[in-house]
Write a protein that holds these residues in place. Sequence first.
Motif, short mmCIF file in Angstrom:
data_model
loop_
_atom_site.label_atom_id
_atom_site.label_comp_id
_atom_site.label_asym_id
_atom_site.label_seq_id
_atom_site.Cartn_x
_atom_site.Cartn_y
_atom_site.Cartn_z
N VAL A 1 0.72 -1.36 0.03
CA VAL A 1 0.03 0.11 0.03
C VAL A 1 0.97 1.31 0.11
N GLU A 2 0.84 2.04 -1.08
CA GLU A 2 1.71 3.23 -1.12
C GLU A 2 1.11 4.32 0.03
N ASP A 3 2.22 5.19 0.27
CA ASP A 3 1.95 6.05 1.16
C ASP A 3 0.85 7.14 0.85
N PHE A 4 0.15 7.44 1.73
CA PHE A 4 -0.88 8.59 1.24
C PHE A 4 -1.07 9.59 2.32
N GLU A 5 -1.70 10.78 2.00
CA GLU A 5 -1.92 11.57 2.84
C GLU A 5 -3.27 11.28 3.74
N TYR A 6 -3.20 11.14 4.95
CA TYR A 6 -4.42 10.57 5.80
C TYR A 6 -4.92 11.80 6.74
N LYS A 7 -4.26 12.78 6.87
CA LYS A 7 -4.66 13.60 7.82
C LYS A 7 -5.60 14.72 7.39
N ILE B 1 -9.79 4.32 0.32
CA ILE B 1 -9.77 3.28 -0.79
C ILE B 1 -9.88 4.16 -2.14
N LYS B 2 -10.57 5.20 -2.12
CA LYS B 2 -10.54 6.12 -3.42
C LYS B 2 -9.08 6.68 -3.64
N LYS B 3 -8.29 6.93 -2.75
CA LYS B 3 -6.84 7.71 -2.80
C LYS B 3 -6.11 6.62 -3.17
N VAL B 4 -6.00 5.30 -2.65
CA VAL B 4 -5.21 4.31 -2.72
C VAL B 4 -5.26 3.30 -3.61
N GLU B 5 -4.31 2.91 -4.29
CA GLU B 5 -4.53 1.80 -5.31
C GLU B 5 -4.08 0.34 -4.61
N ILE B 6 -5.03 -0.47 -4.29
CA ILE B 6 -4.66 -1.86 -3.50
C ILE B 6 -4.95 -3.09 -4.74
N SER C 1 -20.83 -12.72 -9.61
CA SER C 1 -20.35 -11.47 -9.99
C SER C 1 -21.05 -10.32 -9.45
N SER C 2 -22.05 -10.52 -8.88
CA SER C 2 -22.89 -9.44 -7.91
C SER C 2 -22.18 -9.38 -6.71
N LEU C 3 -21.68 -10.21 -6.08
CA LEU C 3 -21.09 -10.64 -4.89
C LEU C 3 -19.62 -9.86 -4.85
N ARG C 4 -19.05 -9.79 -6.19
CA ARG C 4 -17.49 -9.59 -6.33
C ARG C 4 -17.16 -8.21 -5.65
N GLU C 5 -17.95 -6.96 -5.91
CA GLU C 5 -17.69 -5.62 -5.42
C GLU C 5 -17.77 -5.72 -3.75
N ALA C 6 -18.71 -6.31 -3.26
CA ALA C 6 -18.60 -6.54 -1.78
C ALA C 6 -17.55 -7.19 -1.20
N ALA C 7 -17.19 -8.27 -1.93
CA ALA C 7 -15.90 -9.14 -1.51
C ALA C 7 -14.62 -8.01 -1.69
N ILE C 8 -14.32 -7.34 -2.66
CA ILE C 8 -13.30 -6.67 -2.69
C ILE C 8 -13.24 -5.56 -1.54
N VAL C 9 -14.55 -5.05 -1.53
CA VAL C 9 -14.63 -3.88 -0.17
C VAL C 9 -14.03 -4.43 1.04
N LYS C 10 -14.60 -5.59 1.43
CA LYS C 10 -14.42 -6.32 2.60
C LYS C 10 -12.72 -6.61 2.54
N LEU C 11 -12.36 -7.10 1.52
CA LEU C 11 -10.83 -7.26 1.64
C LEU C 11 -10.03 -5.98 1.81
N LYS C 12 -10.31 -5.03 1.02
CA LYS C 12 -9.59 -3.76 1.09
C LYS C 12 -9.98 -3.22 2.67
N ASP C 13 -10.87 -3.22 3.03
CA ASP C 13 -11.15 -2.85 4.65
C ASP C 13 -10.24 -3.37 5.65
N ALA C 14 -10.06 -4.81 5.53
CA ALA C 14 -9.17 -5.68 6.15
C ALA C 14 -7.75 -5.27 6.21
#
Length: 288
Positions: free
Chosen positions: A43-49, A224-229, A274-287
Amino acid sequence: MGKEASKEMPKDIVVLDTPSYMVESVSDEKLKLKFIYPVYPEVEDFEYKNLGVKYIPGKVDENIVEKEIEKIISFRKKKIAKNGSIEKGDLVNFDFEGFVSGKSFDGGKAEKFDLEIGSGQFIPGFEDQMIGLNKGDKKEISVKFPEDYHAENLKGKESVFKISINEIFAQEIPEFNDEFAKSLGINEVSNVKEFKDYVTHVFSLEAEQKSKIKFQREVFDKIIKKVEINLPVQVIAKEIDKEFLRMQEDLKRQKTSMSQYMKLTGQNEKTIRSSLREAAIVKLKDAI
């Protein structure tokens, strides 16, 4: 073999799952395999403040506190056996069996069932037709199931219920006083004021938790919108499998199978996954 290969990995790399492999070369003396491990993405560095998300503390609605207190008092109603006829607010113990087109149906029969008249627990019109009956009375009640009833086979259907009254109880609401508050057995609660403070405290904790979850969700969405994972395909596929199994369990609890759901929605396993894919990706990125 895969375990041996994993030993050659740098220590700062976190393996997320078992590897896949491919044969690179084979001979009479040597077999060369290539192992592909799904690893924790960088995960690349990003401005989180300065994400522009503000934490708003949760507030307790006094009306909700009062309603909760009323509900607790209501739960401790005293049952008093009565010889008179059924009135609204009475608790009635009765047997019933329902029929549609002269045939009984699943879930339409019970014995010694307790029902508070006027609670709206049964379909519209059922409880009203019980008013005026006495202990030992039998009656046939005619009602129509609502068009939006949860059971598909009963939606909008005319039905007849045969009922038999076993017991009738008047219900006495206890007086809300210090004695009542003390009888609840809550630590450090011995009067009305302490009980109200206790209920308010419980709801304030809940409001605070909801605010934290909302804040976290908004922060994660911004990050998630700022960082490419870049998530490994294998890990995404496994998470979709988990989501699919959760969905099957949810349907099972609703007494519906996945095949029935597919027929009702016109989907197949591929479109559902296919419809579950987006929810799965969001969960993984959150983790991550």
